[in-house]
Design a protein around this motif. Structure first.
Motif, PDB file in Angstrom:
ATOM      1  N   ARG A 146       0.862  -1.178   0.000  1.00 15.78           N
ATOM      2  CA  ARG A 146       0.000   0.000   0.000  1.00 15.78           C
ATOM      3  C   ARG A 146       0.899   1.229   0.000  1.00 15.78           C
ATOM      4  O   ARG A 146       1.866   1.291   0.743  1.00 15.78           O
ATOM      5  CB  ARG A 146      -0.923   0.026   1.227  1.00 15.78           C
ATOM      6  N   ALA A 190       0.440   8.438   1.500  1.00 13.88           N
ATOM      7  CA  ALA A 190       0.237   9.730   0.859  1.00 13.88           C
ATOM      8  C   ALA A 190       1.506  10.565   0.832  1.00 13.88           C
ATOM      9  O   ALA A 190       1.632  11.487   0.030  1.00 13.88           O
ATOM     10  CB  ALA A 190      -0.868  10.493   1.584  1.00 13.88           C
ATOM     11  N   PRO A 200      -0.218   6.671  -6.447  1.00 13.28           N
ATOM     12  CA  PRO A 200      -0.687   6.181  -5.144  1.00 13.28           C
ATOM     13  C   PRO A 200      -2.037   5.488  -5.184  1.00 13.28           C
ATOM     14  O   PRO A 200      -2.430   4.844  -4.219  1.00 13.28           O
ATOM     15  CB  PRO A 200      -0.746   7.455  -4.296  1.00 13.28           C
ATOM     16  N   ASN A 201      -2.785   5.642  -6.305  1.00 14.41           N
ATOM     17  CA  ASN A 201      -4.110   5.020  -6.373  1.00 14.41           C
ATOM     18  C   ASN A 201      -4.063   3.556  -6.787  1.00 14.41           C
ATOM     19  O   ASN A 201      -5.086   2.889  -6.837  1.00 14.41           O
ATOM     20  CB  ASN A 201      -4.996   5.794  -7.361  1.00 14.41           C
ATOM     21  N   ALA A 202      -2.875   3.064  -7.128  1.00 18.80           N
ATOM     22  CA  ALA A 202      -2.770   1.692  -7.644  1.00 18.80           C
ATOM     23  C   ALA A 202      -2.882   0.647  -6.551  1.00 18.80           C
ATOM     24  O   ALA A 202      -3.386  -0.452  -6.790  1.00 18.80           O
ATOM     25  CB  ALA A 202      -1.446   1.525  -8.387  1.00 18.80           C
ATOM     26  N   THR A 216      -4.462  -0.482  -3.681  1.00 10.56           N
ATOM     27  CA  THR A 216      -5.565  -0.587  -2.746  1.00 10.56           C
ATOM     28  C   THR A 216      -5.828  -2.056  -2.458  1.00 10.56           C
ATOM     29  O   THR A 216      -6.380  -2.773  -3.297  1.00 10.56           O
ATOM     30  CB  THR A 216      -6.838   0.074  -3.319  1.00 10.56           C
ATOM     31  N   ASP A 232      -3.886   2.397 -11.281  1.00  8.91           N
ATOM     32  CA  ASP A 232      -3.774   3.795 -10.881  1.00  8.91           C
ATOM     33  C   ASP A 232      -4.665   4.681 -11.738  1.00  8.91           C
ATOM     34  O   ASP A 232      -5.371   5.563 -11.225  1.00  8.91           O
ATOM     35  CB  ASP A 232      -2.312   4.264 -10.984  1.00  8.91           C
ATOM     36  N   ARG A 233      -4.655   4.452 -13.069  1.00 12.47           N
ATOM     37  CA  ARG A 233      -5.494   5.247 -13.958  1.00 12.47           C
ATOM     38  C   ARG A 233      -6.963   4.988 -13.690  1.00 12.47           C
ATOM     39  O   ARG A 233      -7.780   5.909 -13.680  1.00 12.47           O
ATOM     40  CB  ARG A 233      -5.158   4.933 -15.423  1.00 12.47           C
ATOM     41  N   ASN A 282      -8.389   4.090 -10.932  1.00 13.96           N
ATOM     42  CA  ASN A 282      -8.821   4.577  -9.611  1.00 13.96           C
ATOM     43  C   ASN A 282      -8.637   6.073  -9.425  1.00 13.96           C
ATOM     44  O   ASN A 282      -8.970   6.602  -8.365  1.00 13.96           O
ATOM     45  CB  ASN A 282      -8.056   3.832  -8.514  1.00 13.96           C
ATOM     46  N   SER A 283      -8.076   6.740 -10.426  1.00 17.87           N
ATOM     47  CA  SER A 283      -7.834   8.186 -10.296  1.00 17.87           C
ATOM     48  C   SER A 283      -9.148   8.982 -10.419  1.00 17.87           C
ATOM     49  O   SER A 283     -10.080   8.567 -11.086  1.00 17.87           O
ATOM     50  CB  SER A 283      -6.862   8.649 -11.375  1.00 17.87           C
TER      51      SER A 283
END
Length: 315
Positions: free
Chosen positions: A143, A146, A238-240, A242, A311-312, A314-315
């Motif tokens: 994970r 931030a 950072p969205n990748a 989860t 990531d894309r 979840n962005s």
């Protein structure tokens, strides 16, 4: 795929985006096939618990034959209709095949071999039945935090390990702190990243493992640590990450190798709240765990390409 060198920045960006999408689609296709096989195995074994191999008619998209581990026929269409497998089970299995096969020819799918009867019949070995759950297996989940330049790798609560990957200023170095490990571990991860097509980050690369367990770091954690380092280096956002778990050893060439007890490790990932697990493509015939999405990857590049897609999305 054949790689083409584009000097025009706009064309190069399109080429890279296509390559990333293509690799992500390959991973998704293998995942679809593997879950379809696991689903079919679960269906068939409700009535034929000794089932070890399925043969299908790829043109008709129907189940053709079920064999045990010794090659004995347990069920055969149409002569076994109504015996061994009830009509509702065969109908559900056939619907599953009809939904799955259109996503790509089985001719290029790993482990779907031409059957002894010849084409269009193909055969697939079913995953092993679930073994009793082991009490102490770890599955590292990555994970990303931030804070800039930092990625966090967390293991299941069963092993209570948390791993931080940081890249700081200073002379180039790579250290793993907090747990005993062999020097070869660092060498293997560094070589896998470089040979996988990525520049080794400049500066001080530090991986810190916080664990209540006194066990040495295992090779099954290679993929998680490498992905944490690449995340900290900015190769995906950072969205990748989860609830994503990584279970795999890395070869010096960046290939992802299977690990022992992958089913127990996947269960540990589920226990820690993970919903997706990346494992070696060679573990496809071994994994048999419900409750988590499985992504099969051949190498580190495929894992990172999939993470970039996450990531894309979840962005």
């Amino acid at each position: 795929m054949t790689e083409t060198l584009h000097t025009d920045p706009a064309m190069a960006a399109h080429s890279k985006a296509f390559e990333d999408a293509y690799q992500a689609a390959r991973v998704a296709r293998r995942t679809l096939y593997s879950r379809a096989v696991a689903y079919a195995a679960a269906l068939v074994r409700t009535q034929l618990p000794e089932a070890a191999t399925l043969t299908i008619d790829a043109e008709e998209r129907e189940l053709h034959e079920v064999l045990d581990a010794k090659g004995n026929t347990l069920w055969h269409a149409p002569s076994s209709a109504g015996h061994g497998l009830t009509d509702d089970i065969t109908d559900e299995a056939n619907c599953l095949l009809s939904d799955t096969i259109p996503f790509g020819s089985l001719a290029g799918a790993a482990r779907w071999k031409a059957a002894p009867q010849g084409l269009p019949f193909r055969t697939i070995a079913l995953p092993e039945a679930l073994a009793p759950r082991a009490a102490d297996h770890s599955a590292l989940a990555v994970r990303q935090s931030a804070s800039q330049g930092r990625a966090m790798v967390r293991a299941s609560e069963e092993s209570a390990a948390v791993v931080h990957a940081t890249i700081g200023p200073g002379l180039d170095s790579f250290a793993i702190d907090g747990v005993s490990h062999e020097r070869e571990t660092r060498d293997r991860i560094r070589a896998a990243i470089v040979n996988g097509g990525y520049a080794w980050p400049t500066g001080r690369v530090t991986v810190t493992v916080e664990s209540v367990a006194a066990r040495p770091l295992g090779s099954m954690h290679d993929l998680a640590i490498a992905c944490a380092i690449l995340g900290a280096a900015g190769h995906y956002g950072p969205n990748a990450l989860t609830n994503v778990a990584f279970i795999g050893e890395l070869g010096l060439d960046g290939r992802v190798r299977p690990v022992p007890d992958v089913n127990e490790a996947a269960r540990s990932a589920i226990a820690s709240g993970c919903t997706i697990a990346f494992i070696a493509d060679d573990d496809l015939s071994t994994i048999d765990v419900a409750g988590i999405g499985i992504y099969y990857v051949e190498n580190l590049h495929q894992a990172v390409a999939a993470l970039q897609g996450f990531d894309r999305a979840n962005s």
